[in-house]
Design an enzyme around this catalytic site. Sequence first.
Site, PDB file in Angstrom:
ATOM      1  N   SER A  77       0.762  -1.218   0.075  1.00  0.00           N
ATOM      2  CA  SER A  77      -0.096  -0.052   0.040  1.00  0.00           C
ATOM      3  C   SER A  77       0.969   1.395  -0.065  1.00  0.00           C
ATOM      4  O   SER A  77       2.123   1.360   0.374  1.00  0.00           O
ATOM      5  CB  SER A  77      -0.904   0.004   1.273  1.00  0.00           C
ATOM      6  OG  SER A  77      -1.836  -0.953   1.348  1.00  0.00           O
TER       7      SER A  77
HETATM    8  N1  SAH Z   1      -0.922  -4.854   3.991  1.00  0.00           N
HETATM    9  C1  SAH Z   1      -0.369  -5.214   2.908  1.00  0.00           C
HETATM   10  C2  SAH Z   1      -1.040  -4.769   1.691  1.00  0.00           C
HETATM   11  C3  SAH Z   1      -1.901  -5.883   1.150  1.00  0.00           C
HETATM   12  S1  SAH Z   1      -2.525  -5.940  -0.561  1.00  0.00           S
HETATM   13  C4  SAH Z   1       1.045  -4.579   2.689  1.00  0.00           C
HETATM   14  O1  SAH Z   1       1.392  -3.875   3.881  1.00  0.00           O
HETATM   15  O2  SAH Z   1       1.865  -4.687   1.874  1.00  0.00           O
HETATM   16  C5  SAH Z   1      -3.884  -7.021   0.032  1.00  0.00           C
HETATM   17  C6  SAH Z   1      -3.352  -8.491   0.249  1.00  0.00           C
HETATM   18  O3  SAH Z   1      -4.489  -9.065   0.739  1.00  0.00           O
HETATM   19  C7  SAH Z   1      -3.166  -9.260  -0.841  1.00  0.00           C
HETATM   20  O4  SAH Z   1      -1.763  -9.910  -0.529  1.00  0.00           O
HETATM   21  C8  SAH Z   1      -3.955 -10.395  -0.913  1.00  0.00           C
HETATM   22  O5  SAH Z   1      -3.528 -11.718  -1.414  1.00  0.00           O
HETATM   23  C9  SAH Z   1      -4.605 -10.313   0.328  1.00  0.00           C
HETATM   24  N2  SAH Z   1      -5.732 -10.906   0.514  1.00  0.00           N
HETATM   25  C10 SAH Z   1      -7.011 -10.707  -0.322  1.00  0.00           C
HETATM   26  N3  SAH Z   1      -8.286 -11.368   0.012  1.00  0.00           N
HETATM   27  C11 SAH Z   1      -7.860 -11.903   1.318  1.00  0.00           C
HETATM   28  C12 SAH Z   1      -8.500 -12.793   2.193  1.00  0.00           C
HETATM   29  N4  SAH Z   1      -9.897 -13.050   1.979  1.00  0.00           N
HETATM   30  N5  SAH Z   1      -7.871 -13.165   3.289  1.00  0.00           N
HETATM   31  C13 SAH Z   1      -6.545 -12.851   3.582  1.00  0.00           C
HETATM   32  N6  SAH Z   1      -5.935 -12.062   2.504  1.00  0.00           N
HETATM   33  C14 SAH Z   1      -6.335 -11.691   1.407  1.00  0.00           C
END
Ligand code: SAH
Length: 227
Positions: A77
Amino acid sequence: MADQALDTEYVQRRRAMVEEITEMAGELAPTYGGAGLSPQVLDAMLRVPRHRFVPEDERRYAYQNRPLSIGHNQTISQPYIVALMTDLMALDTGDRVLEVGTGSGYQAAVLAELGVEVYSIEIVEPIARQSAEMLQVLGYERVHVRVGDGYQGWPEHAPFDGVIVTAGASHVPQPLLDQLKPGGRMVIPVGEAFDVQELLLITKDEAGHMHRQQVIPVRFVPLTGGH
Ligand code: SAH
């Protein structure tokens, strides 16, 4: 460049990034009635080496205030959004936080710098493995990563003082509301997949009632899974 010189370079760039997000927070806070980022959050942002959480070929961009690709169609992010979401949870040392969407592990590291215990769930197995490894290398022992569908939360470690969802959801998952402590806060982007979502701050009062506030429009990758 020698490693040490490069590290100094990264520290300087990180400082510049934190200055930039401080300024941005100052400008945006009045739009949602906020007060800007707390010194604790800014300190945490100054400590976490964001360049270690991005792929090698993206490292030179690591301290630009924008999201970056981390592979598997996923992103780390934007630093301003990481700082804002962290700030909105108003955490205290020793609190327990659930993160849905570990991704690179960067957000989890920022949370750990505040002295909170972080329970982070990632649905893509290789992403979870890689970020857990980096968090361990960097000594973030307060972060616990597991593979799974974060929609269901992590009942074994509930209730949580804070819940942070870092993927865009179509609605607020009931299991996550259930796992929030009275007095706890949740931040979650809600809206259409692949479109703009609204970042919501949800507070559960001592009587268990929910209060919602719209913060700012954001754009996250979608929350996936079979729910
Ligand atoms: N917090 C992260 C950014 C996340 S991007 C950082 O600091 O880099 C969003 C992430 O959520 C992705 O890796 C994706 O695979 C995950 N994601 C999507 N749906 C999800 C779910 N239902 N449960 C857990 N993770 C999920």
